[in-house]
Design a protein around this motif. Structure first.
Motif, short mmCIF file in Angstrom:
data_model
loop_
_atom_site.label_atom_id
_atom_site.label_comp_id
_atom_site.label_asym_id
_atom_site.label_seq_id
_atom_site.Cartn_x
_atom_site.Cartn_y
_atom_site.Cartn_z
N PHE A 7 13.27 3.53 0.70
CA PHE A 7 14.68 3.84 0.60
C PHE A 7 15.41 2.10 0.83
O PHE A 7 16.59 1.99 0.71
N ARG A 8 14.44 1.24 1.00
CA ARG A 8 14.88 -0.17 1.14
C ARG A 8 14.63 -1.01 -0.02
O ARG A 8 15.21 -2.03 -0.12
N HIS A 9 14.02 -0.39 -1.27
CA HIS A 9 13.66 -1.33 -2.15
C HIS A 9 14.31 -0.16 -3.46
O HIS A 9 14.39 0.92 -3.56
N SER A 10 14.73 -0.93 -4.61
CA SER A 10 15.13 -0.64 -5.66
C SER A 10 13.94 -0.60 -6.67
O SER A 10 12.91 -0.91 -6.27
N LEU A 24 9.17 6.70 -7.65
CA LEU A 24 7.89 7.62 -6.99
C LEU A 24 7.89 7.75 -5.74
O LEU A 24 8.06 8.96 -5.18
N TYR A 25 7.99 6.82 -5.27
CA TYR A 25 8.01 6.75 -3.45
C TYR A 25 9.31 7.56 -2.75
O TYR A 25 9.12 8.25 -2.15
N LYS A 26 10.62 7.29 -3.46
CA LYS A 26 11.58 8.07 -3.01
C LYS A 26 11.76 9.56 -3.32
O LYS A 26 11.90 10.28 -2.50
N LEU A 27 10.85 10.04 -4.49
CA LEU A 27 10.91 11.56 -4.65
C LEU A 27 9.90 11.94 -3.53
O LEU A 27 9.99 13.19 -3.12
N GLY A 62 0.72 -1.16 0.04
CA GLY A 62 0.11 -0.05 0.11
C GLY A 62 1.05 1.17 0.19
O GLY A 62 1.90 1.10 -0.04
N PHE A 63 0.19 2.48 -0.04
CA PHE A 63 0.73 3.63 -0.17
C PHE A 63 1.87 3.92 0.93
O PHE A 63 3.06 4.29 0.96
N TRP A 64 1.34 3.89 2.21
CA TRP A 64 2.18 4.09 3.35
C TRP A 64 3.39 3.14 3.58
O TRP A 64 4.50 3.42 4.07
N ASP A 65 3.00 1.74 3.09
CA ASP A 65 3.90 0.98 3.31
C ASP A 65 5.26 1.13 2.33
O ASP A 65 6.22 1.17 2.56
N ASN A 66 4.62 1.54 1.04
CA ASN A 66 5.90 1.95 0.12
C ASN A 66 6.54 3.17 0.43
O ASN A 66 7.84 3.32 0.26
N LEU A 67 5.85 4.14 1.07
CA LEU A 67 6.54 5.31 1.36
C LEU A 67 7.32 4.94 2.71
O LEU A 67 8.53 5.37 2.46
N ARG A 68 6.90 4.19 3.42
CA ARG A 68 7.81 3.96 4.72
C ARG A 68 9.18 3.13 4.36
O ARG A 68 10.16 3.37 5.16
N PHE A 81 2.09 11.83 -7.28
CA PHE A 81 1.76 10.47 -7.23
C PHE A 81 0.89 10.07 -8.12
O PHE A 81 1.01 8.80 -8.61
N TRP A 82 -0.37 10.80 -8.48
CA TRP A 82 -1.54 10.29 -9.45
C TRP A 82 -0.90 10.03 -10.87
O TRP A 82 -1.17 9.12 -11.60
N PHE A 83 0.17 11.00 -11.23
CA PHE A 83 0.46 10.99 -12.51
C PHE A 83 1.86 9.98 -12.82
O PHE A 83 2.24 9.60 -13.94
N GLY A 84 2.47 10.27 -11.55
CA GLY A 84 3.76 9.39 -11.64
C GLY A 84 3.45 7.87 -11.55
O GLY A 84 4.25 7.17 -12.27
N MET A 85 2.34 7.42 -11.03
CA MET A 85 2.04 6.10 -10.94
C MET A 85 1.90 5.58 -12.70
O MET A 85 2.31 4.34 -12.90
N LEU A 86 1.23 6.30 -13.25
CA LEU A 86 1.11 6.05 -14.61
C LEU A 86 2.34 6.06 -15.56
O LEU A 86 2.65 5.12 -16.33
N VAL A 87 3.43 6.99 -15.30
CA VAL A 87 4.61 6.94 -15.89
C VAL A 87 5.56 5.95 -15.30
O VAL A 87 6.13 5.29 -16.32
#
Length: 309
Positions: A13-16, A20-23, A4-10, A94-100
């Motif tokens: 920096f642990r995933h390659s 999007l979430y790093k930015l 989910g969003f918060w899990d990805n955000l948290r 977030f919205w448009f970045g998911m698409l890109v």
């Protein structure tokens, strides 16, 4: 993405392959840090010091000042002061970045954001130094915010898949090409107003997002230098230890050997026949004409695999 969003955000920096979430995470961390420093210094009676420190991170319009703080061409695009400023920037990112990210992958998403920020800064500095309108305010003019990079992402998404539909509150379904056009028109209409510098940067970022996708369809990735720098620093920061792997030879029957060789041959042929640049260009053209939904399952797979390269 991994959850989910918060899990990805948290765990940004642990995933390659998670640009999007790093930015978003970098922008939020910088915002909170600046907020804390502002409050502490303000209560300490050192509000002027806060303004001075902030100025070193903002992008100056005056080339004479920029020479002494060249890092600001990068720091300004992750810097916010107002809560609504960062909120709307991060929502659009977030919205448009998911698409890109879905179409082009994580690295190209980061390329577009950084190139958009650089293009926005370039147009901002250019116009402030050549237009008589800004002569009096030039020495004090500075800007901050992720908007140029976000505009690049928005326009890039609309150029990639113009007929993709977003459902807007109180409006209903709207194709993203119309959202991008409206977004850019507002920036152009306000480019001679009180926030002229910011709006000029928006236009620079939007132009970069558009041209980046057009060049990418021709096989030219303008983001390769940005990607090379990013990979260099990733290598420096990587703490992965080298693991020595040993293999124990296993004896197979003649039937097993024949079967395994056949499978390896088939897999090798399958990998070698996938995702040429020409195929990717054709897929991108199809997306631009008919939208992502028109792609076959095999085309989606090829686009996904190619985006990870």
């Amino acid at each position: 993405m991994y959850g989910g969003f918060w899990d990805n955000l948290r765990n940004a920096f642990r995933h390659s392959n998670n640009s999007l979430y790093k930015l978003i995470a970098i922008n939020l961390l910088v915002f909170v840090s600046v907020l804390v420093v502002r409050i502490v210094l303000s209560f300490s009676g050192a509000g002027a010091l806060y303004k001075t420190l902030l100025g070193y991170l903002m992008m100056p319009a005056d080339l004479g000042q920029f020479i002494f703080q060249p890092w600001s061409i990068l720091t300004y695009m992750f810097l916010h002061e107002g809560i609504f400023h960062i909120l709307f920037n991060m929502l659009f990112l977030f919205w448009f970045g998911m698409l890109v990210n879905e179409y082009l992958g994580s690295r190209k998403l980061a390329n577009i954001y950084i190139l958009g920020g650089l293009a926005g800064a370039a147009l901002y500095v250019l116009m402030y130094n050549i237009s008589p309108m800004f002569t009096e305010v030039l020495p004090a003019a500075k800007m901050l915010g992720a908007s140029a990079g976000v505009y690049a992402i928005v326009v890039a998404a609309a150029t990639l898949a113009p007929n993709t539909t977003f459902r807007l509150i109180l409006i209903g379904p709207v194709k993203i090409k119309y959202i991008a056009i409206f977004y850019v028109f507002i920036a152009f209409a306000n480019s001679a107003g009180s926030n002229a510098g910011g709006e000029l940067a928006h236009l620079g970022g939007a132009a970069m997002g558009f041209w980046y996708i057009l060049q990418l369809k021709k096989g030219n990735d303008w983001g390769r230098p940005i990607q090379a720098v990013g990979q260099f620093f990733e290598g420096l920061l990587s703490n992965r230890s080298k693991i020595k792997v040993t293999y124990k030879k296993k004896t197979y029957s003649s039937q097993e050997t024949k079967s395994s060789r056949t499978n390896r041959s088939t897999a090798s042929f399958s990998n070698s026949s996938e995702t040429t640049q020409e195929e990717i260009d054709m897929i991108l053209d199809k997306i631009a004409e008919k939208g992502y939904e028109a792609l076959s399952k095999d085309e989606k797979r090829k686009l996904f695999e190619f985006s990870k390269k």
